[in-house]
Every structure is written in structure tokens, then in C-alpha cells.
Design a protein around this motif. Structure first.
Motif, PDB file in Angstrom:
ATOM      1  N   LEU A 357       0.831  -1.211   0.000  1.00  0.00           N
ATOM      2  CA  LEU A 357       0.000   0.000   0.000  1.00  0.00           C
ATOM      3  C   LEU A 357       0.863   1.259   0.000  1.00  0.00           C
ATOM      4  N   ARG A 358       1.965   1.189   0.773  1.00  0.00           N
ATOM      5  CA  ARG A 358       2.829   2.357   0.898  1.00  0.00           C
ATOM      6  C   ARG A 358       3.377   2.776  -0.461  1.00  0.00           C
ATOM      7  N   ALA A 359       3.561   1.789  -1.335  1.00  0.00           N
ATOM      8  CA  ALA A 359       4.152   2.082  -2.645  1.00  0.00           C
ATOM      9  C   ALA A 359       3.150   2.738  -3.593  1.00  0.00           C
ATOM     10  N   LEU A 360       1.874   2.746  -3.214  1.00  0.00           N
ATOM     11  CA  LEU A 360       0.863   3.251  -4.148  1.00  0.00           C
ATOM     12  C   LEU A 360       0.695   4.769  -4.044  1.00  0.00           C
ATOM     13  N   PRO A 361       0.592   5.445  -5.187  1.00  0.00           N
ATOM     14  CA  PRO A 361       0.326   6.896  -5.162  1.00  0.00           C
ATOM     15  C   PRO A 361      -1.126   7.209  -4.807  1.00  0.00           C
ATOM     16  N   ASP A 362      -1.399   8.474  -4.522  1.00  0.00           N
ATOM     17  CA  ASP A 362      -2.749   8.920  -4.149  1.00  0.00           C
ATOM     18  C   ASP A 362      -3.613   9.035  -5.408  1.00  0.00           C
ATOM     19  N   ALA A 363      -4.165   7.888  -5.824  1.00  0.00           N
ATOM     20  CA  ALA A 363      -4.892   7.856  -7.084  1.00  0.00           C
ATOM     21  C   ALA A 363      -6.159   8.708  -7.031  1.00  0.00           C
ATOM     22  N   GLY A 364      -6.783   8.775  -5.857  1.00  0.00           N
ATOM     23  CA  GLY A 364      -8.036   9.528  -5.734  1.00  0.00           C
ATOM     24  C   GLY A 364      -7.842  10.979  -6.113  1.00  0.00           C
ATOM     25  N   ARG A 365      -6.809  11.586  -5.584  1.00  0.00           N
ATOM     26  CA  ARG A 365      -6.610  12.997  -5.885  1.00  0.00           C
ATOM     27  C   ARG A 365      -6.053  13.215  -7.294  1.00  0.00           C
ATOM     28  N   ARG A 384      -1.930   4.715 -13.184  1.00  0.00           N
ATOM     29  CA  ARG A 384      -1.364   3.464 -13.690  1.00  0.00           C
ATOM     30  C   ARG A 384      -0.746   2.673 -12.541  1.00  0.00           C
ATOM     31  N   ASP A 385       0.077   3.333 -11.752  1.00  0.00           N
ATOM     32  CA  ASP A 385       0.801   2.628 -10.694  1.00  0.00           C
ATOM     33  C   ASP A 385      -0.143   2.174  -9.574  1.00  0.00           C
ATOM     34  N   ALA A 386      -1.093   3.040  -9.222  1.00  0.00           N
ATOM     35  CA  ALA A 386      -2.002   2.696  -8.129  1.00  0.00           C
ATOM     36  C   ALA A 386      -2.924   1.547  -8.538  1.00  0.00           C
ATOM     37  N   LEU A 387      -3.497   1.645  -9.729  1.00  0.00           N
ATOM     38  CA  LEU A 387      -4.441   0.611 -10.149  1.00  0.00           C
ATOM     39  C   LEU A 387      -3.723  -0.683 -10.496  1.00  0.00           C
ATOM     40  N   ALA A 408     -13.409 -10.260   1.761  1.00  0.00           N
ATOM     41  CA  ALA A 408     -13.938 -10.982   0.612  1.00  0.00           C
ATOM     42  C   ALA A 408     -14.893 -10.098  -0.181  1.00  0.00           C
ATOM     43  N   ARG A 409     -15.658  -9.294   0.539  1.00  0.00           N
ATOM     44  CA  ARG A 409     -16.590  -8.399  -0.165  1.00  0.00           C
ATOM     45  C   ARG A 409     -15.869  -7.255  -0.867  1.00  0.00           C
ATOM     46  N   LEU A 410     -14.760  -6.806  -0.270  1.00  0.00           N
ATOM     47  CA  LEU A 410     -14.056  -5.645  -0.829  1.00  0.00           C
ATOM     48  C   LEU A 410     -13.236  -5.991  -2.076  1.00  0.00           C
ATOM     49  N   LEU A 411     -12.662  -7.199  -2.084  1.00  0.00           N
ATOM     50  CA  LEU A 411     -11.699  -7.524  -3.127  1.00  0.00           C
ATOM     51  C   LEU A 411     -12.138  -7.261  -4.565  1.00  0.00           C
ATOM     52  N   PRO A 412     -13.348  -7.684  -4.945  1.00  0.00           N
ATOM     53  CA  PRO A 412     -13.742  -7.450  -6.343  1.00  0.00           C
ATOM     54  C   PRO A 412     -13.648  -5.977  -6.737  1.00  0.00           C
ATOM     55  N   GLY A 413     -13.779  -5.082  -5.749  1.00  0.00           N
ATOM     56  CA  GLY A 413     -13.711  -3.648  -6.047  1.00  0.00           C
ATOM     57  C   GLY A 413     -12.348  -3.188  -6.519  1.00  0.00           C
ATOM     58  N   ILE A 562     -12.835   3.768 -10.521  1.00  0.00           N
ATOM     59  CA  ILE A 562     -11.510   4.061  -9.949  1.00  0.00           C
ATOM     60  C   ILE A 562     -11.674   4.561  -8.515  1.00  0.00           C
ATOM     61  N   ALA A 563     -12.626   5.459  -8.326  1.00  0.00           N
ATOM     62  CA  ALA A 563     -12.845   5.990  -6.977  1.00  0.00           C
ATOM     63  C   ALA A 563     -13.229   4.866  -6.018  1.00  0.00           C
ATOM     64  N   ALA A 564     -14.016   3.898  -6.524  1.00  0.00           N
ATOM     65  CA  ALA A 564     -14.417   2.775  -5.662  1.00  0.00           C
ATOM     66  C   ALA A 564     -13.193   1.951  -5.267  1.00  0.00           C
ATOM     67  N   SER A 565     -12.290   1.749  -6.199  1.00  0.00           N
ATOM     68  CA  SER A 565     -11.069   1.004  -5.877  1.00  0.00           C
ATOM     69  C   SER A 565     -10.232   1.752  -4.851  1.00  0.00           C
ATOM     70  N   CYS A 566     -10.173   3.067  -5.008  1.00  0.00           N
ATOM     71  CA  CYS A 566      -9.417   3.871  -4.042  1.00  0.00           C
ATOM     72  C   CYS A 566     -10.001   3.686  -2.644  1.00  0.00           C
ATOM     73  N   ASP A 567     -11.323   3.617  -2.558  1.00  0.00           N
ATOM     74  CA  ASP A 567     -11.971   3.419  -1.257  1.00  0.00           C
ATOM     75  C   ASP A 567     -11.563   2.082  -0.641  1.00  0.00           C
ATOM     76  N   VAL A 568     -11.509   1.059  -1.486  1.00  0.00           N
ATOM     77  CA  VAL A 568     -11.121  -0.261  -0.987  1.00  0.00           C
ATOM     78  C   VAL A 568      -9.689  -0.216  -0.448  1.00  0.00           C
ATOM     79  N   LEU A 569      -8.799   0.401  -1.202  1.00  0.00           N
ATOM     80  CA  LEU A 569      -7.403   0.488  -0.767  1.00  0.00           C
ATOM     81  C   LEU A 569      -7.311   1.227   0.571  1.00  0.00           C
TER      82      LEU A 569
END
Ligand code: ADP
Ligand code: MG
Length: 890
Positions: A357-365, A384-387, A408-413, A562-569
Motif C-alpha cells: 500500500l505504501r508504494a501506491l500513489p494517491d490515485a483519488g486525488r 497506472r501505478d495505483a491501479l 472478501a466483499r471488498l476484493l472485487p472492487g 476508480i474511486a471505488a477502488s481507491c476506497d477499498v485500498l
């Protein structure tokens, strides 16, 4: 040149021409109460009061330019290239800024209106606290919200919409008028919109309250605006909204339109925040518990600041939301706890997850900036890097056995961005520039035509290099060079002493420029090669820009997913961070019970504990055990003994548990709390700067009106803000009412010793105290909560501890002895309380308080009136008394 130097120089320029002032005033009118940044060349200038305000905030020189109505016009300015940092400071200081740009060149102005024509200027944007997307102006780890209040005539509820346009999160909630402050305190918007016709403003104020035209708060206009914003036929797909909610959301959309003056904004479809699934926490409670910021307004020193171990900015924002809004739904809390628990048990897994997670950029913003049209190649690379990282993470997580249900519920997001990630990976270089202007961010091999253009440019540059060798050969000048600059482009340069040979008409060179030591020339074959390079370069940049647009479009079209994935992360980050903190601080998983209990053993206050740890001191853990039969604890004991800390730590444990976190205790069990209240007596609360007894009473009244048997209340020295008798009487009746009418769980700290007598009549009330000892004349505070009332207040010992001179303390001891003797005789402070009609009908006879015979004996001695023999007797008597007391363990 510094802003100061520039404004000083400018003040010597020609006096302001009237047409300019006219243009200025018409722009200023549009800017309203925003500061107007008026673009003049490389500077934004401010005039009149704007200049004064900005100069004061930015600490830059205030000068003047020309005259207006016989007075010099105050002026200051900031350079355009560094405007962002100045903007940030102005916004932080509570200003809003309108940016007026030049929208034509001076040449265009001349062509349009003659030599004296003024360059046309327009306000292109408003920069306001609630509508920022610039990375430099935003605090990454906090949400930045714009909120709007609306009430539609026929509805009793008030709707609050709130948007964080840096991430697109858009929520709306409808509440009773008396809950508006609590909701606003939860949201903590940096800017709040209200209709200009609204009469009462909420007591809770945002950093900025902006009044907007009433028309922008109409539900009809709002509906249309939102439908067009989200490009839908109807809003029904997002949920059923009241007219007030639509009006509030519409006001946000209208304001965004206004500040962006038509540019795109990023809003996700609105989500209705259900206040019903959440613990009610009013503004005063939020403030006094310092959940996400301290009373001084800092994140440091708050509960959030102390326990935040998230590794992403989005995680930090979500943790703040979680702590600000604990849940009341048992299933939802257990889901979160299960996830934290699983991560707490497996340090290796947790470590891996956090590293990923630490390696991921702030995709939401990054997404927010792309949607707002202020994004660039770097933002696409962040997506690209976050997703891409999210996809890998999902694959790794999915392989684990026994996934907690929430996970388990979050993963598909996290899925579904494969095509976009692949496209971006092929299209972009590893680390593209922030700014697209120079090109060079599209990867080799993505577009054959672009590659060909680059090839041409490369070949051209090679040809130019070859030309240099040929020219040297031809002229015999070894120091001849081919150079490039912005004005001449490619050119031949020779030292002045060799220039003559090239000056000859038949040399094939044309003279361009003579400088001190060198002379510069052009040549037709060089010119040809150079224009091939330049042209190819221009075409390549254009081709890249077209790709950038297409890629941005592709990303923006998937913004909701994308925003939904950011929420999961963010959720994963929060769970792992809470688990990590829990493990390193010995926190435990709380149990949720069905009865209204609160059983904590070894509870601690995380913030005080952390502060003590810094100075190498140990926090003393304490237990609490509230149940229906013993639901109100009255806590007495000396000042500085740890009463406030004990009360608050239990409130924080409740908040943490219902936010789905582990808690600072050896074990904890609680029945879910529907409302949480915390009140601190006025004199203990000076930091709030409005330490009036009135405020204290208003806030206490709210508890008596709202607390239910499922609520948890802490009352800290309530009644202290007034004279002793009033305060005692109020504290007394508040305790009775909480016990008899509200029947909530309650911890009540008081220095009114007299209140302990309530234990005789109120059967679900019990007495507790923080322990202290006097040892060799010094007070030792044990910070231990024990059963029973405190034996005395130790006020004088505390005074000695605090450095009050010994003589003064001795004098106070004498006064105290007199007072206490007087109290014994007259019945004292609490004497009249037996007759109180309210709940006290059965107050029993007071038990004979164990008198301190030694003190009394001392108090009645008047040394001046004693004969020597009497004095000796007295001394024997005192010694005897002392021996008796020692014997009885005192
Ligand atoms: P009171 O409300 O009784 O006046 P506080 O709760 O404000 O006392 O505590 C005063 C100080 O005592 C705190 O700032 C802290 O340094 C220390 N303290 C309080 N509780 C504890 C504890 N359980 N263990 C160690 N130190 C404590
Ligand atoms: Mg206190």
C-alpha cells in the motif's frame, strides 16, 4: 526580483490610467468579497483594501500606484511563477481569491482598439478553501470539504451536502435543526455555503461562511443542475432524495460552476449519509474529546494524530472519517473488527500489505485533478501505478484461505481496470513530467507515427552533428561549433578572430550576430536540417498532447470505478494500520454485548500515555465497570489526580470500539452506545475562549434532553463555572436527573465532596476516587481509581506541589481548620441539602463523618492565651491524639 522590489519599482511608473481602473472595478465587482489577483505581465497585482489585507497576511511591502480620488492607490503584488505559495497562505488565512487573467496579448489589444487599448482581462477562476484541487494547496492526509445548508419551506429537516472535490466524494444528510452543529462538526468543512436569505447561521462555523444567491438553493434548479452534472435523465438512480437534499447538493454544484467559471469538476454520485447507523456525537463532545483535532486545531495530539499509522493519504482521510463517525450497527462493527483481528494475528501478512500500500500513489486525488482538467502526464502515471498495484494486491489477497468476510466483499472492487492499466503502461514512460508542455512522456513503441517523428528529429540532430565536422573541415577552424538557443535556433559559432573567413560572401555562411568574443552564422544546409528537427519536434509534441487527451478521457470515463477502488485500498490501509498500532501498544479486541454495560480492565488513555512515554513515565491503567445496576460513577479526588483522564479514556475506548478498532485496554466489553456526550466544566475549559457558565449549562441541558439508556455520558467538573453554592446545587440536580430520567451510563468527576452523599439515595450510583497519599509532607498522586469516596481534597498539598510558597500554604492550613471546625458545628456546605424536594425524599441521616480530632484540637488552641502549664498539657494531648490516629491507620 522579489515581490517587494517589483512593487516598489512599479510605484514609480506612470499613474494609473482611468480605463484600467474602470476595468479593475468591473472585475472587482464580479469578485465580490474575494481578493482580486489582477494579472499585469509577470505579476498578479492587488489594489486598495485587497492590497492591504494581502500585504498584511503575506508580509510583503504595501506600496502605491497612481491616485484614485486624490488618494494614492495602495498596491502590492506577487510574481505569477510563485503565485501558488502565496495563494496557499492567503487561503489558509481565510481569504478567497479571484484570479483575473489577461485573455489577449498586447498586440491583439492594439489590433482591436488602437495603440492605447487596454488588454482584456477576465476572472478565470476563484480559489477558495473548499474548492482546491492543487496538490500544493491541499493537506494530503485530511479531507477538504465544501458544504452547503438548505432548508425547503415545507420540510422540518435541514439538509447538509458536502463535497470533497479533490477526491469527488459527495455526501448528503438531512437532520433536525438541533443536529446541524453536530453534523457540521463531524464534516468540518473548510467552506460553508448558506443562502443569502437564511436568517440564522449555525453556531458551528466553518473557516469560511459564504452567502450565495437564494436561487442557487432551489430544489428545481438544483435538480436540473445535478442531472446535467451527472449526465442522467433523473437522479432516482442514486437514491430518493428530499427536496432539501437536492437543494443543498444543487447549491454545491452551482458554486463549483461559479468558482470554476464553467470548468469541469469531479463529483461522484451523491451518497446519503445515514445518521441512523452512526453514533451521535455533538460538536461540544467532539471538541472536548479531541478525536481528530485538538482544541487548538492541530491534528497532532488528537486521538487520530496519536494512533494514525496509515501509509497512504487516502487511508489517513478514511481513518479520520471513521473516528469522527463511529458505527452503531453491530454487524458492521464486527466486520471491521474481524478484518483488523485477522491482520493483527498475522504480522507477516500485515507487513506485506502495508509495504504494498505504501508504494501506491494517491490515485483519488490524481483522478480529481484529471477530471477537473488540471491533470497531467504525472497524474496518469499515478493512476497506472495505483491501479496496477491494486490488481497485484487483489491477486495476492485472493489466494489467502479464510478471508475475513469484509475483505472478501471488498476484493472485487479492486478489479476491472486491466485494460486502462495496460493502456497507460504501454503509453507512458516510467516517470513522466508533471507538465505536458515539453512532451517526452509518451513511451517509445506506443505510436509508430510518433516514433517516426522522433526518429526524424534524431536523424536531424545526427545530421547537424555531422555538419559540424564538415564545416570544420571546410573552413579549417577547429574551434567552430554548432550551437542551439531559443532565439537563433541552430547556428554556427566561431571565435571572433576566425570570423572573417566566414564573413566572405562565397563562404556559404550568413552572418547573424556578433558578440564580445564570438560571431554567429547561419548556413542553408544547417537551416534545412534544423527545420526538419524543429518541425518533427512540434509535430511530436502535438501528437503526444492528443494521446494525453485520449488517455485522460479513458481514465475519466472510468472515474466511478476508480474511486471505488481507491476506497477499498483506503479501507485496507486503515485496517492494517489499526492492527499494527494495536499490536505494538498491546491493545485488545473489544467484545460487543447486548446489555448497556461498559466493562474495561486495564484501560488507558492513548494520548496521555503517549505523552507520558515521551518523558519516560508510565501510565497507570484503570478499570471501569458500568452496568444497568451500577451505571453512574461519581469520581472524586485531588486535582491532577487523573479524574479527567479516566473519564476521557473510557469515552475514547467507546469511540474506538465502535469505529471498529482495537482499544487501549487489557480487555473491554461494551453494549453499543447510541449517543456519546462529554462536558467539561467551564473553568477547566479555558482553551475554548468562551468559558462562560452559560455555555456549560446550555450544553448540559442538551444532554439531559437527549441522552437515552443506551447513551454514554462523561461529565467533568460540571457546575464548576459558578460560585460554590450554585455550582454544587446544579451538579447535584444534574446527577439526579441523569440517574433517574436519562438512565444512561455516566462517569461524573467532581471536586464537590458533598455530592458523595447522593450515593445514599441513588442506588445505581457508586462512589470512586483517584488515590493519593501524603508521604513525608509531600503529596503523591497514584492515578489509581479505587472504590469509595476520596477522604479529602488534598487541595493544600496540591498547592504545595505546584510551588505555592510554604508560608501561604501554612496560613491556608490554619484557615481550613477554622472552616472545617465551623462546618462541623453548623452542618456546613451541604447542610441544607436534605430538604431538597426533587429526588431526595429519602436521603438518610448523614453518617457521622470521621472527624480529624488532631486538627480540631490544634485549631482551637490559641497559643497567646495559654499559660506555660496549659501549653504543656495541650502538647501531651496532641501527642496522644496523634498516637491514636496512627494506631487506627491514618
Ligand atoms: P484531574 O482531572 O483529576 O485534575 P487529570 O486527569 O487532568 O487530573 O490528570 C492530570 C495529570 O496526571 C495528567 O496530565 C497526567 O500527566 C497525569 N495522569 C492522569 N492519569 C494518569 C494515569 N492513569 N497514569 C499516569 N499519569 C496520569
Ligand atoms: Mg480534571
Amino acid at each position: 526580483m522579489s515581490a517587494t522590489a517589483r512593487t516598489a519599482a512599479n510605484s514609480n511608473a506612470a499613474p494609473a490610467a482611468t480605463p484600467m481602473m474602470a476595468q479593475y472595478w468591473s472585475l472587482k465587482e464580479k469578485a465580490g468579497d474575494c481578493l482580486l489577483f489582477y494579472r499585469m505581465g509577470d505579476f498578479f497585482e492587488l489594489f486598495f483594501d485587497d492590497a492591504k489585507a494581502a500585504a498584511a497576511t503575506l508580509d510583503i511591502a504595501l506600496t502605491s500606484r497612481g491616485e484614485h480620488g486624490g488618494e494614492p492607490v495602495p498596491m502590492c503584488g506577487v510574481p505569477v511563477h510563485s503565485a501558488e505559495s502565496y495563494l496557499a497562505r492567503l487561503i489558509r488565512a481565510g481569504h478567497r481569491v479571484a484570479i483575473a487573467e489577461q485573455v489577449e496579448t498586447p498586440a491583439e489589444a492594439k489590433a482591436r482598439g488602437g495603440s492605447k487599448a487596454l488588454v482584456a482581462r477576465t476572472i478565470v477562476r476563484f480559489v477558495t478553501a473548499g474548492t482546491l484541487t492543487e496538490e500544493a494547496l491541499l493537506e494530503g492526509r485530511s479531507a477538504n470539504r465544501l458544504a452547503a445548508l438548505a432548508q425547503v419551506g415545507s420540510e422540518s429537516e435541514i439538509a447538509i451536502a458536502a463535497a470533497d472535490i479533490s477526491t469527488g466524494r459527495f455526501e448528503v444528510v438531512a437532520v433536525r435543526p438541533d443536529q446541524v452543529d453536530a453534523e457540521l462538526a463531524r464534516l468540518a468543512p473548510s467552506e460553508l455555503l448558506v443562502s443569502e436569505t437564511a436568517e440564522a447561521l449555525p453556531a458551528w462555523t466553518a473557516r469560511q461562511v459564504v452567502r450565495r444567491p437564494a436561487g442557487e438553493f432551489s430544489s428545481g434548479a438544483g435538480q436540473k443542475r445535478l442531472e446535467s452534472l451527472f449526465a442522467v435523465q433523473t437522479l432516482d438512480g442514486f437514491g430518493a432524495f428530499t427536496r432539501g437534499e437536492i437543494a443543498a447538493m444543487g447549491a454545491i454544484a452551482a458554486y463549483l460552476d461559479h468558482v470554476g467559471t464553467g470548468g469541469a469538476v469531479f463529483l461522484q454520485p451523491p451518497v446519503r449519509h445515514s445518521a441512523s447507523g452512526r453514533m451521535a456525537i455533538d460538536a461540544a463532545t467532539r471538541e472536548s474529546l479531541e478525536l481528530v483535532r485538538t482544541m487548538a486545531g492541530t491534528r497532532d495530539g488528537s486521538l487520530l494524530g496519536t494512533i494514525d499509522r496509515t501509509v497512504t493519504a487516502a487511508g489517513a482521510r478514511l481513518l479520520a472519517d471513521d473516528l469522527a463517525s463511529p458505527l452503531t450497527d453491530k454487524g458492521a462493527i464486527l466486520d471491521r473488527l474481524d478484518l483488523v483481528d485477522a491482520l493483527a494475528r498475522d504480522a507477516l501478512w500485515r507487513g506485506e500489505l502495508r509495504a504494498a500500500l505504501r508504494a501506491l500513489p494517491d490515485a483519488g486525488r490524481a483522478l480529481g485533478r484529471l477530471v477537473a482538467g488540471r491533470g497531467g502526464p504525472r497524474d496518469l502515471a499515478q493512476l497506472r501505478d495505483a491501479l496496477g498495484g491494486a490488481r497485484l494486491l487483489r491477486e495476492r489477497l485472493a489466494r489467502r484461505p479464510d478471508l475475513p468476510p469484509l475483505l472478501a466483499r471488498l476484493l472485487p472492487g479492486l478489479d476491472g481496470h486491466g485494460a486502462l492499466v495496460d493502456e497507460l503502461s504501454r503509453a507512458l514512460i516510467e516517470t513522466p513530467p508533471v507538465d505536458a508542455a515539453q512532451g517526452g512522456y509518451i513511451a517509445e513503441g506506443y505510436d509508430a507515427a510518433l516514433d517516426a517523428l522522433r526518429e526524424t528529429a534524431r536523424d536531424g540532430r545526427k545530421a547537424i552533428a555531422a555538419l559540424e565536422a564538415r564545416y570544420r573541415d571546410r573552413t579549417g577552424i577547429a574551434s567552430l561549433k554548432i550551437r542551439h538557443n531559443g532565439v537563433l535556433g541552430y547556428h554556427v559559432e566561431v571565435p571572433a578572430k576566425h570570423a572573417d573567413a566566414l564573413m566572405a560572401p562565397e563562404s556559404g555562411f550568413t552572418h547573424r550576430q556578433t558578440l564580445a568574443g564570438v560571431v554567429r552564422f547561419n548556413a542553408s544546409d544547417l537551416h534545412e536540417a534544423a527545420s526538419r528537427v524543429t518541425q518533427a519536434g512540434v509535430h511530436a509534441v502535438a501528437a503526444e498532447a492528443a494521446h494525453l487527451e485520449a488517455l485522460t478521457e479513458a481514465a475519466v470515463s472510468r472515474r466511478e470505478a476508480i474511486a471505488a477502488s481507491c476506497d477499498v485500498l483506503a479501507r485496507l490501509d486503515v485496517a492494517a494500520a489499526l492492527a499494527d498500532h494495536a499490536m505494538s501498544h498491546n491493545w485488545c479486541r473489544p467484545d460487543l454485548a447486548d446489555d448497556p454495560c461498559l466493562d474495561v480492565s486495564g484501560g488507558r488513555h492513548p494520548v496521555v500515555e503517549a505523552a507520558l512515554a515521551k518523558s519516560g513515565e508510565r501510565f497507570v491503567p484503570n478499570d471501569v465497570s458500568l452496568s444497568e445496576a451500577d451505571r453512574l460513577w461519581l469520581v472524586t479526588g485531588p486535582n491532577m489526580g487523573g479524574k479527567s483522564t479516566f473519564l476521557r479514556q473510557n469515552a475514547l475506548i467507546v469511540v474506538l470500539a465502535q469505529a471498529g478498532a482495537f482499544v487501549p485496554a487489557a480487555s473491554a466489553k461494551l453494549g453499543l452506545v447510541d449517543r456519546l456526550f462529554s462536558r467539561v466544566g467551564a473553568s477547566d475549559n479555558l482553551a475554548r475562549g468562551r468559558s462562560t457558565f452559560m455555555v456549560e449549562m446550555v450544553e448540559t441541558a442538551a444532554i439531559l434532553a437527549q441522552a437515552t439508556p443506551q447513551s454514554f455520558v462523561i461529565l467533568d467538573e460540571v457546575g464548576r463555572g459558578t460560585s460554590t453554592y450554585d455550582g454544587l446545587a446544579l451538579a447535584w440536580s444534574v446527577v439526579e436527573a441523569v440517574h433517574e430520567a436519562n438512565r444512561c451510563r455516566c462517569l461524573f468527576a467532581t471536586h464537590y465532596h458533598e455530592l458523595t452523599r447522593l450515593a445514599e439515595t441513588l442506588n445505581a450510583l457508586s462512589l470512586h476516587h483517584v488515590r493519593a497519599r501524603e508521604w513525608q509532607g509531600d503529596l503523591v498522586l497514584l492515578h489509581e481509581v479505587a472504590e469509595g469516596p476520596a477522604d479529602r481534597s488534598y487541595g493544600l498539598a496540591v498547592a504545595r506541589l505546584a510551588g505555592v510558597p510554604a508560608g501561604v500554604v501554612r496560613r491556608a492550613e490554619a484557615v481550613l481548620a477554622k472552616l472545617e471546625a465551623g462546618r462541623e458545628a453548623t452542618g456546613g456546605l451541604a447542610a441544607g441539602l436534605d430538604d431538597l424536594p426533587l429526588f431526595a425524599a429519602t436521603i438518610a441521616e448523614a453518617p457521622a463523618a470521621k472527624p480529624d480530632a488532631l486538627r480540631e484540637a490544634l485549631a482551637v488552641i490559641d497559643p497567646d492565651a495559654l499559660a506555660p502549664r496549659e501549653a504543656l498539657d495541650a502538647l501531651y494531648r496532641l501527642k496522644q491524639l496523634w498516637a491514636e490516629q496512627e494506631g487506627s491507620g491514618r
